[in-house]
Design an enzyme around this catalytic site. Structure first.
Site, PDB file in Angstrom:
ATOM      1  N   HIS A   1      -8.089  -2.263   8.613  1.00  0.00           N
ATOM      2  CA  HIS A   1      -8.144  -3.260   9.449  1.00  0.00           C
ATOM      3  C   HIS A   1      -9.340  -3.300  10.571  1.00  0.00           C
ATOM      4  O   HIS A   1      -9.350  -3.559  11.927  1.00  0.00           O
ATOM      5  CB  HIS A   1      -6.794  -3.650  10.367  1.00  0.00           C
ATOM      6  CG  HIS A   1      -5.681  -4.154   9.465  1.00  0.00           C
ATOM      7  ND1 HIS A   1      -5.275  -5.411   8.900  1.00  0.00           N
ATOM      8  CD2 HIS A   1      -4.867  -3.603   8.495  1.00  0.00           C
ATOM      9  CE1 HIS A   1      -4.682  -5.520   8.140  1.00  0.00           C
ATOM     10  NE2 HIS A   1      -4.272  -4.599   8.074  1.00  0.00           N
ATOM     11  N   THR A   2     -10.256  -2.674   9.970  1.00  0.00           N
ATOM     12  CA  THR A   2     -11.543  -2.219  10.984  1.00  0.00           C
ATOM     13  C   THR A   2     -12.791  -3.220  10.390  1.00  0.00           C
ATOM     14  O   THR A   2     -13.675  -3.479  10.887  1.00  0.00           O
ATOM     15  CB  THR A   2     -12.029  -0.687  10.889  1.00  0.00           C
ATOM     16  OG1 THR A   2     -11.809  -0.333   9.489  1.00  0.00           O
ATOM     17  CG2 THR A   2     -11.003   0.126  11.663  1.00  0.00           C
TER      18      THR A   2
ATOM     19  N   GLY B   1      -1.420  -7.334  -6.843  1.00  0.00           N
ATOM     20  CA  GLY B   1      -0.455  -7.464  -5.643  1.00  0.00           C
ATOM     21  C   GLY B   1      -0.227  -6.132  -5.091  1.00  0.00           C
ATOM     22  O   GLY B   1       0.685  -6.251  -3.972  1.00  0.00           O
TER      23      GLY B   1
ATOM     24  N   GLY C   1      -2.346  -3.962  -3.815  1.00  0.00           N
ATOM     25  CA  GLY C   1      -3.211  -3.887  -2.571  1.00  0.00           C
ATOM     26  C   GLY C   1      -4.436  -2.946  -3.278  1.00  0.00           C
ATOM     27  O   GLY C   1      -5.039  -2.274  -2.446  1.00  0.00           O
ATOM     28  N   LEU C   2      -4.607  -3.086  -4.604  1.00  0.00           N
ATOM     29  CA  LEU C   2      -5.894  -2.173  -5.104  1.00  0.00           C
ATOM     30  C   LEU C   2      -6.930  -3.170  -5.401  1.00  0.00           C
ATOM     31  O   LEU C   2      -7.721  -2.612  -6.293  1.00  0.00           O
ATOM     32  CB  LEU C   2      -5.298  -1.444  -6.369  1.00  0.00           C
ATOM     33  CG  LEU C   2      -4.054  -0.306  -5.953  1.00  0.00           C
ATOM     34  CD1 LEU C   2      -3.537   0.385  -7.312  1.00  0.00           C
ATOM     35  CD2 LEU C   2      -4.445   0.599  -4.966  1.00  0.00           C
ATOM     36  N   SER C   3      -7.195  -4.313  -4.947  1.00  0.00           N
ATOM     37  CA  SER C   3      -8.026  -5.216  -5.220  1.00  0.00           C
ATOM     38  C   SER C   3      -8.498  -5.726  -6.415  1.00  0.00           C
ATOM     39  O   SER C   3      -9.621  -5.857  -6.694  1.00  0.00           O
ATOM     40  CB  SER C   3      -9.290  -4.325  -4.503  1.00  0.00           C
ATOM     41  OG  SER C   3      -9.389  -4.470  -2.999  1.00  0.00           O
ATOM     42  N   SER C   4      -7.475  -6.220  -7.084  1.00  0.00           N
ATOM     43  CA  SER C   4      -7.795  -6.831  -8.337  1.00  0.00           C
ATOM     44  C   SER C   4      -8.639  -8.126  -8.093  1.00  0.00           C
ATOM     45  O   SER C   4      -9.454  -8.563  -9.043  1.00  0.00           O
ATOM     46  CB  SER C   4      -6.470  -7.063  -9.122  1.00  0.00           C
ATOM     47  OG  SER C   4      -5.394  -7.855  -8.266  1.00  0.00           O
ATOM     48  N   SER C   5      -8.288  -8.800  -7.154  1.00  0.00           N
ATOM     49  CA  SER C   5      -9.059 -10.023  -6.804  1.00  0.00           C
ATOM     50  C   SER C   5     -10.766  -9.650  -6.895  1.00  0.00           C
ATOM     51  O   SER C   5     -11.505 -10.509  -7.422  1.00  0.00           O
ATOM     52  CB  SER C   5      -8.710 -10.910  -5.662  1.00  0.00           C
ATOM     53  OG  SER C   5      -7.300 -10.862  -5.567  1.00  0.00           O
TER      54      SER C   5
ATOM     55  N   ASP D   1     -13.338  -4.720   0.455  1.00  0.00           N
ATOM     56  CA  ASP D   1     -12.920  -4.689  -0.987  1.00  0.00           C
ATOM     57  C   ASP D   1     -14.139  -4.830  -1.898  1.00  0.00           C
ATOM     58  O   ASP D   1     -14.482  -4.349  -2.719  1.00  0.00           O
ATOM     59  CB  ASP D   1     -11.789  -5.604  -1.169  1.00  0.00           C
ATOM     60  CG  ASP D   1     -10.743  -5.200  -0.308  1.00  0.00           C
ATOM     61  OD1 ASP D   1     -10.648  -4.439   0.204  1.00  0.00           O
ATOM     62  OD2 ASP D   1      -9.589  -6.314  -0.217  1.00  0.00           O
TER      63      ASP D   1
HETATM   64  C1  GLA Z   1      -7.224  -6.282   2.824  1.00  0.00           C
HETATM   65  C2  GLA Z   1      -8.619  -7.024   3.084  1.00  0.00           C
HETATM   66  C3  GLA Z   1      -9.862  -6.110   3.538  1.00  0.00           C
HETATM   67  C4  GLA Z   1      -9.227  -5.215   4.825  1.00  0.00           C
HETATM   68  C5  GLA Z   1      -7.786  -4.720   4.468  1.00  0.00           C
HETATM   69  C6  GLA Z   1      -7.301  -3.996   5.534  1.00  0.00           C
HETATM   70  O1  GLA Z   1      -7.608  -5.376   1.759  1.00  0.00           O
HETATM   71  O2  GLA Z   1      -8.957  -7.656   1.906  1.00  0.00           O
HETATM   72  O3  GLA Z   1     -10.871  -6.963   3.794  1.00  0.00           O
HETATM   73  O4  GLA Z   1      -9.464  -6.106   5.887  1.00  0.00           O
HETATM   74  O5  GLA Z   1      -6.923  -5.584   3.952  1.00  0.00           O
HETATM   75  O6  GLA Z   1      -8.054  -2.864   5.898  1.00  0.00           O
END
Ligand code: GLA
Length: 397
Positions: A54-55, A139, A141-145, A189
């Protein structure tokens, strides 16, 4: 006795078979559909964030790595302006025209959104057809999108022939997600998926979009711990956190919380609501921890890195309030194991994954114990992934 095979899906980059199974499947399906091999295959990885949560949308620092799980597209150019893509995972074929981009719904919107962003940047887009599949859990949180967006961008690049610029492609993919798909994410991501480096995490300065590759400490392994929980309200909670951060930056008269020093924040505590104070304290201390973590990695100091990860989790749990009972339980169990240097929630939070840094010779006992204890305490079966740091988006040989 817990069977390790139930929990661990191992992907060891250097010992991987010459061609990944997913890659093989899409090539075979491509040959079945089109009667010839694809002109090229692209691969875009998922990611896990070691620290710096969240930075990114506060113009701060993040330290993610690209993982071995990925999305692959096998493709060939078309003579017209049509994109036709068959998904093995969704078992459906999507078709759209590059001349009349129209918002609809479904997984193809990520591809269409990238086409739209490329067009708004005046980059040539030409038609292509292909087959897509991936092994990044959705879903979690490993950035499949982001992987889907960057895979699409790489195909458009390969078809049109303009130069591949990872940072610019990350920005355009983020624009696609923000403005076409409607998810208000930061740059982390897309940037790590575009620009990841094998064996390294990237320290990303999210204001200047500069990256520094830092090696993982020797004889350590990154273990991804999926809690098997998914939360529906992540998007609204995420947007709310962004607004709280932006409001606090505005209070200090600066562009982003990155510009507020810790001492300035503490001096202003009486003028802020306790909630805004805590949110800002997370972001400001997390930026500091992330830069210290990169320095610890440069020195091969796994203990220091792990300690900073533990502190990051406490800050996300108590000050930023984006963890959840299952994530807290997973992290606590992981941190208590011998050989674990540190563990924390990773990604947006609420559900999804935690990440742990573990001594390589303790990984098997770590995984067995964590899986067993997590299941006992939550009645949920976790999924555990072990991944080396992989390369970013590329056309694969
Ligand atoms: C998601 C968002 C990122 C980032 C994280 C938290 O993955 O896509 O941009 O803000 O949350 O660090």
């Amino acid at each position: 006795m817990v069977d390790l095979g139930d929990y661990v899906l191992r992907f060891t980059f250097h010992n991987q078979p010459a061609m990944d199974n997913t890659q093989k499947n899409i090539i075979n399906t491509f040959i079945d559909q089109f009667g010839e091999p694809p002109a090229f295959v692209v691969r875009a990885p998922g990611r896990v964030n070691l620290i710096g949560e969240h930075t990114d949308y506060n113009d701060g620092f993040v330290l993610p790595l690209a993982i071995e799980r990925a999305i692959w597209i096998a493709a060939r150019p078309r003579a017209d302006r049509i994109v036709q893509l068959h998904s093995l995972d969704w078992e459906e074929t999507a078709v759209f025209s590059l001349t009349h981009l129209q918002k609809e719904s479904g997984w193809i919107e990520y591809v269409k959104g990238v086409a739209w962003a490329l067009q708004t940047a005046d980059l040539e887009t030409a038609g292509w057809e292909g087959v897509i599949s991936g092994d990044i859990p959705q879903g979690a949180g490993l950035s499949s999108s982001a992987a889907l967006e960057l895979a699409a961008a790489r195909v458009f690049q390969a078809v049109a022939g303009w130069p591949w610029q990872p940072i610019r492609m990350a920005q355009l993919s983020q624009q696609a997600e923000n403005e076409w798909v409607g998810v208000n994410c930061g740059i982390m991501d897309q940037l790590i998926v575009a620009a990841g480096q094998g064996g390294h995490a990237l320290l990303i300065d999210c204001r200047h979009l500069t990256t520094t590759a830092v090696p993982l400490p020797p004889t350590t392994t990154v273990v991804i711990l999926d809690t098997a929980t998914r939360r529906g309200l992540v998007d609204s909670a995420y947007n709310e956190r962004r607004q709280q951060c932006e409001a606090t930056a505005a209070f200090f008269g600066v562009a982003a919380l990155r510009d507020v020093a810790y001492d300035t924040l503490t001096a202003a505590e009486p003028s802020l609501t306790p909630l805004h104070y805590r949110r800002a304290r997370h972001v400001i201390t997390e930026n500091e921890r992330t830069q210290q973590a990169a320095a610890a990695m440069q020195q091969g100091d796994a203990h220091r890195l792990g300690q900073l990860m533990n502190e990051s989790h406490a800050s996300l749990r108590d000050d930023f309030e984006v963890s959840g009972p299952e994530l807290n339980s997973m992290v606590k169990i992981a941190q208590a194991q011998p050989g674990c240097y540190g563990a924390r929630m990773t990604g947006a939070g609420f559900g999804g994954c935690a990440v742990a840094l573990v001594a390589s010779d303790r990984v098997e006992t770590f995984v067995t114990a964590v899986a067993h204890q997590y299941q006992q305490s939550t009645s949920l079966t976790p999924h555990i992934y072990i991944s080396q740091a992989s390369e970013g988006t590329a056309v694969v040989p």
